[in-house]
Every structure is written in C-alpha cells, then in structure tokens.
Design an enzyme around this catalytic site. Structure first.
Site, PDB file in Angstrom:
ATOM      1  N   CYS A 216       0.807  -1.227   0.000  1.00 43.00           N
ATOM      2  CA  CYS A 216       0.000   0.000   0.000  1.00 43.00           C
ATOM      3  C   CYS A 216       0.838   1.274   0.000  1.00 43.00           C
ATOM      4  O   CYS A 216       0.277   2.368  -0.091  1.00 43.00           O
ATOM      5  CB  CYS A 216      -0.951   0.011   1.199  1.00 43.00           C
ATOM      6  SG  CYS A 216      -0.143   0.342   2.784  1.00 43.00           S
TER       7      CYS A 216
ATOM      8  N   CYS B  33       1.839  -4.052   8.625  1.00 43.93           N
ATOM      9  CA  CYS B  33       1.521  -2.698   8.174  1.00 43.93           C
ATOM     10  C   CYS B  33       0.178  -2.300   8.779  1.00 43.93           C
ATOM     11  O   CYS B  33      -0.799  -3.031   8.662  1.00 43.93           O
ATOM     12  CB  CYS B  33       1.443  -2.662   6.650  1.00 43.93           C
ATOM     13  SG  CYS B  33       0.820  -1.102   5.999  1.00 43.93           S
TER      14      CYS B  33
ATOM     15  N   CYS C 215      -2.676  -1.631   5.722  1.00 46.69           N
ATOM     16  CA  CYS C 215      -3.282  -2.694   4.897  1.00 46.69           C
ATOM     17  C   CYS C 215      -3.162  -4.080   5.511  1.00 46.69           C
ATOM     18  O   CYS C 215      -3.683  -5.042   4.954  1.00 46.69           O
ATOM     19  CB  CYS C 215      -2.673  -2.689   3.497  1.00 46.69           C
ATOM     20  SG  CYS C 215      -1.011  -3.402   3.432  1.00 46.69           S
TER      21      CYS C 215
ATOM     22  N   CYS D  15      12.846  -7.500  12.499  1.00 46.66           N
ATOM     23  CA  CYS D  15      13.443  -8.359  11.485  1.00 46.66           C
ATOM     24  C   CYS D  15      12.411  -8.517  10.368  1.00 46.66           C
ATOM     25  O   CYS D  15      11.389  -9.186  10.551  1.00 46.66           O
ATOM     26  CB  CYS D  15      13.803  -9.705  12.106  1.00 46.66           C
ATOM     27  SG  CYS D  15      14.719 -10.777  11.005  1.00 46.66           S
TER      28      CYS D  15
END
Ligand code: ZN
Length: 137
Positions: free
Chosen positions: A56, A102, A105, A125
């Site tokens: 996104c 995220c 999204c 990571c």
C-alpha cells in the site's frame, strides 16, 4: 481463510493483491511467509531514505534506523512511526512470537525480537519482499 476487517480503501481482495504483487511478495506479505535469509533485496542495502509497504506504500522504516545484524534480513531498531507498524503476539506450537504488520493494509512484514541495540533494545526483522525503498529527497 481469515479476512481483515475493511478499514479503508487500501484493503483489497485476495485476487487484487495477487495481481498486483509478485508470487514471492504475495506469499510473504499476504500469507505471512518468510523469505530465505540472504536472498532478499534489502538485507545488505545501504540507501538513504524510507522503506515503504510493498502493498500500500505506507512509510514503515527509515534507513537511519537500519542496522547490520548479519541475520540475512533487513533489521531496524524502530519503525518510522509507531502508528504505521502494528504488532501482535502469536503463540504457535508453544513458541511466542511478536509479528509486525503494516497498520494500513495489514501486510505481514516480519517479527520483532528483544535483542536489538540501544536505546530501544528491539530488532524489527523484516522481509525484503514486504518492502519497497524510496530515496530521501
Ligand atoms: Zn501496507
């Protein structure tokens, strides 16, 4: 197949994601996979700029927070903004892991470990396949 709650227009159907991402990006970012170490495009990348969500475009990590952990994945001591990366704790087969996603999204990014450098002590990571890179302007 669980489906994320539609929060805004950046949430797409599985078919839309499949057509927009490479098979590797889809497997990792949408299905929670992990790329083999030392194979991704960013583990040894040294640009000055911002790493964004491959799905996104959300700004996720600043290159100033990237450090060489020699793990074979890009590692960051902190997200660009706490609001842009959300974490959730999963327990699988008795193993507790903190997953990074995220915020916008829901893309799977990687995992957070508590063996990072000061001052945060955290190590994000992250899979290269979940990221794009934009040079600082
Ligand atoms: Zn995203």
């Amino acid at each position: 197949m669980s489906r994320e709650t539609a929060e805004n227009s950046s949430v797409r159907t599985e078919e839309e994601w499949r057509s927009r991402l490479s098979p590797e990006e889809f497997r990792i970012a949408r299905e929670g996979g992990t790329e083999p170490e030392f194979t991704g495009r960013y583990w040894d990348h040294r640009g000055d700029g911002v790493y964004t969500c491959v799905c996104c475009g959300e700004q996720l990590f600043d290159s100033r927070d990237k450090f060489d952990s020699r793990t074979g994945w890009p590692n960051y001591r902190a997200p660009l903004s706490e609001e842009n990366v959300r974490t959730q704790t999963n327990v699988s087969r008795g193993v507790r892991q903190v997953e990074a996603r995220c915020s916008r999204c829901g893309a799977h990014l990687g995992h957070v470990f508590e063996d990072g450098p000061a001052p945060t002590g955290l190590r994000y990571c992250i899979n290269s396949a979940s990221l794009n890179f934009a040079e600082r302007e």
